[in-house]
Design an enzyme around this catalytic site. Structure first.
Site, PDB file in Angstrom:
ATOM      1  N   SER A 112     -35.009 -22.125 -15.285  1.00  0.00           N
ATOM      2  CA  SER A 112     -34.154 -21.158 -15.962  1.00  0.00           C
ATOM      3  C   SER A 112     -34.582 -20.836 -17.388  1.00  0.00           C
ATOM      4  O   SER A 112     -35.689 -20.395 -17.615  1.00  0.00           O
ATOM      5  CB  SER A 112     -32.717 -21.663 -15.910  1.00  0.00           C
ATOM      6  N   HIS A 113     -33.710 -21.122 -18.345  1.00  0.00           N
ATOM      7  CA  HIS A 113     -33.947 -20.751 -19.733  1.00  0.00           C
ATOM      8  C   HIS A 113     -34.773 -21.782 -20.476  1.00  0.00           C
ATOM      9  O   HIS A 113     -35.033 -21.617 -21.664  1.00  0.00           O
ATOM     10  CB  HIS A 113     -32.592 -20.592 -20.423  1.00  0.00           C
ATOM     11  N   ASP A 276     -33.144 -14.267 -19.159  1.00  0.00           N
ATOM     12  CA  ASP A 276     -33.774 -15.582 -19.297  1.00  0.00           C
ATOM     13  C   ASP A 276     -34.949 -15.757 -18.342  1.00  0.00           C
ATOM     14  O   ASP A 276     -35.379 -14.810 -17.681  1.00  0.00           O
ATOM     15  CB  ASP A 276     -32.738 -16.682 -19.078  1.00  0.00           C
ATOM     16  N   ASP A 278     -35.458 -16.987 -15.344  1.00  0.00           N
ATOM     17  CA  ASP A 278     -35.362 -16.599 -13.930  1.00  0.00           C
ATOM     18  C   ASP A 278     -34.457 -15.394 -13.702  1.00  0.00           C
ATOM     19  O   ASP A 278     -34.151 -15.053 -12.553  1.00  0.00           O
ATOM     20  CB  ASP A 278     -34.906 -17.780 -13.068  1.00  0.00           C
ATOM     21  N   ASP A 280     -31.253 -14.696 -14.390  1.00  0.00           N
ATOM     22  CA  ASP A 280     -29.832 -14.701 -14.032  1.00  0.00           C
ATOM     23  C   ASP A 280     -28.915 -14.619 -15.256  1.00  0.00           C
ATOM     24  O   ASP A 280     -27.743 -14.303 -15.135  1.00  0.00           O
ATOM     25  CB  ASP A 280     -29.459 -15.888 -13.125  1.00  0.00           C
ATOM     26  N   ARG A 281     -29.462 -14.894 -16.446  1.00  0.00           N
ATOM     27  CA  ARG A 281     -28.617 -14.815 -17.647  1.00  0.00           C
ATOM     28  C   ARG A 281     -28.805 -13.484 -18.366  1.00  0.00           C
ATOM     29  O   ARG A 281     -29.834 -12.830 -18.191  1.00  0.00           O
ATOM     30  CB  ARG A 281     -28.990 -15.921 -18.620  1.00  0.00           C
ATOM     31  N   LYS A 375     -25.560 -15.635 -10.627  1.00  0.00           N
ATOM     32  CA  LYS A 375     -25.323 -14.748 -11.751  1.00  0.00           C
ATOM     33  C   LYS A 375     -26.525 -13.825 -11.871  1.00  0.00           C
ATOM     34  O   LYS A 375     -27.602 -14.144 -11.377  1.00  0.00           O
ATOM     35  CB  LYS A 375     -25.058 -15.526 -13.026  1.00  0.00           C
TER      36      LYS A 375
HETATM   37  C1  G16 Z   1     -27.057 -23.219 -15.007  1.00  0.00           C
HETATM   38  C2  G16 Z   1     -25.993 -22.910 -14.017  1.00  0.00           C
HETATM   39  C3  G16 Z   1     -24.833 -22.255 -14.717  1.00  0.00           C
HETATM   40  C4  G16 Z   1     -24.362 -23.096 -15.888  1.00  0.00           C
HETATM   41  C5  G16 Z   1     -25.534 -23.373 -16.802  1.00  0.00           C
HETATM   42  C6  G16 Z   1     -25.223 -24.261 -17.978  1.00  0.00           C
HETATM   43  O1  G16 Z   1     -27.559 -22.022 -15.514  1.00  0.00           O
HETATM   44  O2  G16 Z   1     -26.467 -22.067 -13.010  1.00  0.00           O
HETATM   45  O3  G16 Z   1     -23.836 -22.055 -13.787  1.00  0.00           O
HETATM   46  O4  G16 Z   1     -23.374 -22.455 -16.602  1.00  0.00           O
HETATM   47  O5  G16 Z   1     -26.551 -23.983 -16.057  1.00  0.00           O
HETATM   48  O6  G16 Z   1     -25.096 -25.544 -17.566  1.00  0.00           O
HETATM   49  P1  G16 Z   1     -25.063 -26.767 -18.551  1.00  0.00           P
HETATM   50  O7  G16 Z   1     -23.987 -26.471 -19.549  1.00  0.00           O
HETATM   51  O8  G16 Z   1     -24.746 -27.907 -17.646  1.00  0.00           O
HETATM   52  O9  G16 Z   1     -26.403 -26.866 -19.232  1.00  0.00           O
HETATM   53  P2  G16 Z   1     -29.098 -21.706 -15.489  1.00  0.00           P
HETATM   54  O10 G16 Z   1     -29.208 -20.320 -16.048  1.00  0.00           O
HETATM   55  O11 G16 Z   1     -29.715 -22.777 -16.347  1.00  0.00           O
HETATM   56  O12 G16 Z   1     -29.484 -21.822 -14.054  1.00  0.00           O
END
Ligand code: G16
Length: 542
Positions: A112-113, A276, A278, A280-281, A375
């Site tokens: 992800s990010h 981000d 991937d 989704d953000r 998302k």
């Molecule tokens: C993932 C999840 C999201 C979550 C985020 C933050 O996002 O898919 O649903 O809100 O992590 O999680 P945490 O607060 O536990 O770091 P992503 O974009 O990283 O896949």
């Protein structure tokens, strides 16, 4: 030929908020990725002859693991793998492909990010047939399996050419290399009023999207520059690179600061967005206005019917617990359902499948709807553009009018990254131990009304998820929430979420940190943050 390879378990292959995330050198250990992939397959039933979707955000190690997944899928009896060309599929695009082609499930490679590169982060997650992240029942089974695994199966074949679109056969299994963008772009065109957005852009509204060297570049170019007629160059950092060009592909006010500053400058664009690693953000900025993700969810929900795909209205809204209550007021006014879930997109899946919620969002820059089960960053960007085009107003005007109608939820998240794990766990335990004694305690003008450790019972399958964050609720509706992140790869990340509701429009112009200063001080007082973490200030404030 199928190789049955003896192996031994690795510690810690426990999926977090969104799959297994570790540094590349951890994933690159002999058998490490294979063990986890086999543990996924061993936790599933009924996939013989079915289709598996595979793709990732293009980060370092993406191609290597895609080859392993394909060869292991063949050895384990899948009938077909659909893979994005070049190994690319954004997370929402993968979710769409799984749904559209009725695949059994999908493996998405992304952290992800988090940054990418030889010493940075990598991740593997499994999505089920509805296109959404695997629920805890499956992720717990995968972890349990990873702790006892003793063999994995892999076909002994050459690497697949991931760069040419078409279908080939490996070890008796079909591999279809697909255009990663087309299905997704078509879906977006079916949901939003592209004519109105095109006319707005042609009329001079300047739109920029920063893809941060990550996966959304090709998607944003196709949609924004080709289909909506934005000038070439409107999509910045548009080529997905294994190290994201050194960017930290996290769309927030720290890592997308250049875009933010540009939009805020007098001659800058009217609308800016970033996504981000991937895809989704999303982060949304307009002239003079940063839109918090919590407000973005509320405003999208309140204006949903302007988009053709949502013209019939929405059935309900879901948000994660730490997300502000802004959307709750919209749901109340519309007389529709409102659901508060733990952090993690996987908790929305059942509500979306049951038609109880149509749009969902999280404070962590995630917004989406029932069009897929993830998302979706570009979806949010297009929704905003559709709203701007329909209302013929700028972002700031829309946000201010929304606050005037519903009140403003001042909101901020303070992250303390890479904190010593024992210190972070100690802080959470201290709060947990104080839950009974907190109500009634005061800090200056703030008095605690209630405190709890958030637990959720899924209304569909009745599964229970406990320990999802400590909530301190003050008289008057303000609150502070403490949680440990489930997506970090080094030490612990403490997240402190701070929120105050302000109904009076005359008080909507205060700086956010100033408006929340007393709550921020209260969070430190009750959470003993400075003392326990040794940090004077958060690493990131959003
Ligand atoms: C993932 C999840 C999201 C979550 C985020 C933050 O996002 O898919 O649903 O809100 O992590 O999680 P945490 O607060 O536990 O770091 P992503 O974009 O990283 O896949």
């Amino acid at each position: 030929m199928i190789n049955i390879v003896p192996t031994t378990p690795f510690e810690g292959q426990k999926p977090g908020t969104s799959g297994l995330r570790k540094k590349v050198p951890v994933f690159a250990q002999t058998h490490y990725a294979e063990n986890f992939i086999q543990s996924i397959f061993d936790s599933l039933e009924g996939f013989a002859g079915q289709t598996l979707v595979v793709g990732g955000d293009g980060r370092y190690y993406n191609r290597e693991v895609i080859q392993k997944v394909i060869k292991m899928a063949a050895a384990n009896g899948f009938g077909k793998v659909m893979v994005g060309q070049g190994g690319i599929l954004s997370t929402p695009a993968a979710s769409n492909v799984i749904r559209k082609y009725k695949a059994f499930g999908g493996i998405i490679l992304s952290a992800s990010h988090n940054p990418g590169g030889p010493n940075e982060d990598f991740g593997i997650k499994y999505n089920i047939g509805n296109g959404g992240p695997a629920p805890e029942k499956i992720t717990n089974a995968v972890y349990a399996r990873s702790q006892v695994i003793d063999i994995y199966k892999i076909s002994d074949v050459e690497d697949v050419d991931l760069d040419s679109i078409g279908t080939l056969d490996i070890a008796g299994m079909a591999v279809e290399v697909i255009d990663p963008v087309a299905d997704y772009a078509d879906l977006m065109e079916s949901l939003f009023d592209f004519d109105a957005i095109r006319a707005m852009i042609a009329g001079g509204t300047r739109v920029v999207v920063d893809s941060m060297g990550a996966v959304t570049g090709p998607y944003a170019r196709e949609i924004l520059e080709k289909r909506l007629g934005a000038p070439e160059g409107s999509v910045r950092n548009a080529t997905p690179l294994p190290d994201f060009g050194g960017h930290h592909p996290d769309p927030n006010l720290v890592h997308a600061k250049e875009l933010y500053d540009d939009v805020m400058s007098p001659d800058g664009p009217d609308f800016g967005a970033a996504s981000d690693g991937d895809g989704d953000r999303n982060m949304i900025v307009g002239k003079g206005m940063f839109v918090t993700p919590s407000d973005s969810l509320a405003i999208i929900a309140a204006n949903a019917t302007v988009a053709p795909g949502y013209a019939k209205g929405i059935t309900g809204i879901a948000r994660s617990m730490p997300t502000s209550g802004a959307a709750d007021r919209v749901a109340e006014k519309m007389g529709i359902g409102m659901y508060e879930t733990p952090t993690g997109w996987k908790f929305f899946g059942n509500l979306l499948d049951a038609g109880m919620a149509t749009v969902c969002g999280e404070e962590s820059f995630g917004t989406g709807s029932d069009h897929v089960r993830e998302k979706d960053g570009l979806w949010a960007v297009l929704f905003w553009l559709n709203i701007l085009a329909a209302r013929k107003q700028g972002v700031a005007e829309i946000v201010k009018e929304h606050w005037a109608e519903y009140g403003r939820n001042y909101y901020s998240r303070h992250d303390y990254e890479e904190v010593d794990s024992d210190a972070a766990n100690g802080l959470m335990q201290h709060l947990r131990d104080s839950l009974i004694s907190l109500p009634g305690q005061s800090f200056y003008d703030l008095t605690i009304e209630a405190a709890d450790d958030f637990a959720y019972r899924d209304p569909i399958d009745e599964s229970i998820s406990e320990n999802q964050g400590i909530r301190i609720l003050f008289e008057g509706g303000s609150r502070v929430v403490f949680r440990l992140s489930g997506t970090g790869t080094a030490g612990a990340t403490l997240r402190v979420y701070v929120e105050r509701y302000e109904p009076d429009a005359d008080k909507h112009g205060i700086d956010t940190q100033e408006a929340l200063a007393d709550l921020i001080a209260a969070a430190d007082h009750f959470g003993e943050i400075k003392a326990r973490t040794g940090r004077d200030a958060p690493s990131v404030i959003t």
